[in-house]
Enzyme design. Sequence first.
Site, short mmCIF file in Angstrom:
data_model
loop_
_atom_site.label_atom_id
_atom_site.label_comp_id
_atom_site.label_asym_id
_atom_site.label_seq_id
_atom_site.Cartn_x
_atom_site.Cartn_y
_atom_site.Cartn_z
N ASN A 4 -0.02 22.27 80.50
CA ASN A 4 1.29 22.87 80.75
C ASN A 4 1.93 22.14 81.92
OD1 ASN A 4 2.33 25.62 82.67
ND2 ASN A 4 3.45 24.95 80.88
N GLY A 5 3.27 22.10 81.92
CA GLY A 5 3.98 21.52 83.05
C GLY A 5 4.79 20.29 82.67
N GLY A 6 6.12 20.42 82.73
CA GLY A 6 7.00 19.27 82.57
C GLY A 6 7.16 18.73 81.17
N PRO A 12 4.31 31.96 79.62
CA PRO A 12 4.79 33.18 80.27
C PRO A 12 5.72 32.82 81.42
CG PRO A 12 2.52 32.71 80.94
CD PRO A 12 2.88 31.69 79.90
N MET A 13 6.92 33.41 81.44
CA MET A 13 7.92 33.09 82.46
C MET A 13 8.57 34.38 82.93
SD MET A 13 9.66 29.79 80.55
CE MET A 13 9.58 30.58 78.92
N ARG A 43 9.97 26.07 80.59
CA ARG A 43 11.41 26.05 80.85
C ARG A 43 12.22 25.36 79.77
NH1 ARG A 43 11.52 23.41 86.51
NH2 ARG A 43 9.43 22.80 85.84
N HIS A 94 -1.79 24.17 84.29
CA HIS A 94 -0.53 23.61 84.77
C HIS A 94 -0.89 22.38 85.60
CE1 HIS A 94 3.72 24.46 86.54
NE2 HIS A 94 3.45 23.17 86.53
N CYS A 141 0.55 31.64 89.47
CA CYS A 141 1.82 32.01 90.09
C CYS A 141 1.72 31.84 91.61
CB CYS A 141 2.19 33.44 89.73
SG CYS A 141 3.76 33.98 90.46
#
Length: 346
Positions: free
Chosen positions: A221-223, A26-27, A244, A181, A110
């Site tokens: 999640n993350g990177g 989700p972004m 991303r 994350h 968030c």
Amino acid sequence: MSEDAQPRMITENPRPKLDRTFSVAPMMDWSTRDFRVFARALTRHALLYTEMVTTGAILHGSPRERFLGYDDIEHPLALQLGGSDPGELAECAAIAEAWGYDEVNLNVGCPSDRVQNNLIGACLMGHPDKVAAAVRAMKDAVSIPVTVKCRIGIDDQDEDADLERFIAQVAGAGCDTFIVHARKAWLQGLSPKQNRDVPPLNYPRVQRLKAAHPELHIGINGGLETLQDCQTQLGRVDSVMVGREAYQNPWLLAEVDATFYGKSDPAMSRHAAARALRPYIVRRLAEGARLNHVTRHLLGLFQGCPGGRRFRRHLSENAHRDGAGLQVFDDALGLVGETHREPAIA
């Protein structure tokens, strides 16, 4: 219940068990329904998430379609909720189920000031009792999965003891799926943008969490930037979530189905993926949307390809104009030479 409160759709058939092996994060401002429909031209099986939607928007916003609407092709699809009041979250979870969502996810990651002030997002990692109460209420209200997306900690929290305390308390309330994350969120001193890059990644911490809790589904999640990165992580955790990179370089998604699900990939080329969106664009334009509402999500499709910059520039300069239609989109595609299918894995 008012007419506006009625669900747009109710799923009659039993939902299949979700395969969370690969998901798209989700972004905010990116995971719109337009992007999600485009993502389905690249992967049929990845789990997609909405942008975070606050409980207030769902309960008091109008029309509700603005916050909850989606196309059937987007399944499997999870709604991410922002909130902390158990009663409001339970009500919104029930609404999500009635609208046909496959999962409801609570945002505990968030870091923005705006959501902190409303006790939403990463600040909730300092209140595991509130998260547990929210999860318990949501699970009592629905039959679809209730999951949590969190960080490994916030500010000066201990990444081992405090994370373990948070997971144990929330799992005790009935949550069996956590997407973590692998960065801390620094609520004091870093902007939301900096919180996506500055705190160091700590994949081993998430991997240790999984080893300590084999009974739980632990996603990471993350990177993550390549499918090879994802495959490496899947040796230590249950699922991967890419954010991303999947948005800025969407061709990454083009081999997800074959790599992780043993299914045929839907797009034979970048051009084919773009052309598959033409009927949807026609419909969106007829609904009154501007062309760039859809095409802004495709700007990275031809990343690294000859003509890719011309494609981006043509859409950036023209798709927002009054009356811009399919011809603008087709002209942009014509600036990039069509090639055979290219692998997403380097």
